[in-house]
Scaffold this active site. Sequence first.
Site, mmCIF file in Angstrom:
data_model
loop_
_atom_site.group_PDB
_atom_site.id
_atom_site.type_symbol
_atom_site.label_atom_id
_atom_site.label_comp_id
_atom_site.label_asym_id
_atom_site.label_seq_id
_atom_site.Cartn_x
_atom_site.Cartn_y
_atom_site.Cartn_z
ATOM 1 N N CYS A 268 75.940 77.543 50.924
ATOM 2 C CA CYS A 268 74.787 77.660 50.952
ATOM 3 C C CYS A 268 74.470 79.040 50.835
ATOM 4 C CB CYS A 268 74.228 76.838 52.237
ATOM 5 S SG CYS A 268 74.519 77.672 53.624
ATOM 6 N N THR A 269 73.179 79.466 50.831
ATOM 7 C CA THR A 269 72.759 80.679 50.631
ATOM 8 C C THR A 269 73.229 81.657 51.590
ATOM 9 O OG1 THR A 269 70.613 80.099 49.829
ATOM 10 C CG2 THR A 269 70.600 82.393 50.201
#
Length: 310
Positions: free
Chosen positions: A192-193
């Site tokens: 994810c980020t």
Amino acid sequence: MNLQDDQTSADLFQVATFYSFTAWPEVTITCLLQDLLSLGDEHQLMGTVLLAEEGVNGTICGSVDGVSALLERLERDLIEGLFELKISWTPEQAFRRFKVRRKAEIVTMGLAGLNPSKTVGTYVDAHEWNDLIDDPDTLLIDTRNDYEIAIGEFKGAINPQTKCFRDFPAWVEQQLRSMVKAKTSARIAMYCTGGIRCEKATSYLIEKGFTNVHHLRGGILRYFEEVSQSESRWQGECFVFDQRVALNHQLSPGVYRLCHACGMPLTPEDQAMNSYRTGVQCRHCVDQFSDTDRIRFAERQRQMEHSSRK
């Protein structure tokens, strides 16, 4: 906390993205709410900090001294080694206001009982990530939302096509479980980020009986920091939830801009379309809102432009 580096400049704002799954009593959360709001006001910080019994999640932007002051206050109540922090720089303030909020979860999956501080997947450092995802037996899963994935992803990643993180558990049961059964030797690799959604996602998978679950330590942003672009498996830009909209591999603001009507990221080509009106509509929402909404959006855009000229 010393956050200076070679990029430090009087002309640049520092952006700190951070999280920690650390169990806190209510009295600690109450004190932090007051102290962080006070520090934000004192140092003219902008951004958002979320506090919950499970920990903290935030992104703030301001001077090096201001960012350091807030992080040092947080670290007084954190367990050493459980604080994930990433620093980047921007020529303009990345946020419009400063908020500190008490929440039920620091990243909302909507399920009670998950505890990433105790149960979590195997961390994979950025310099080892390519070997893992290059393996054909690896199921590479992007845990972000579909509008984030649309502007950048790791090559070959599975897109769960979720609108929000709450949708992820349903996708696991409806899709992922059968994928794993069909590929018995599969390792699961998630990203994810900044790493926080994967912490909770891997915790959920393990609770549901999945094994051989891995995730990228520090997320895409850490990967950008530590892996050269020539060796990178990343394609596109990385969506971020602030005024920068997206970051390139150098952790600098990319080419995307945000539609303030619907919140979708826009390419330069999107912004050049006849249907585009700054702050009012884009190709994604041209048929989505009423005339009353458009008038309201136009007034908001006018106020934003007026404020930026002050």
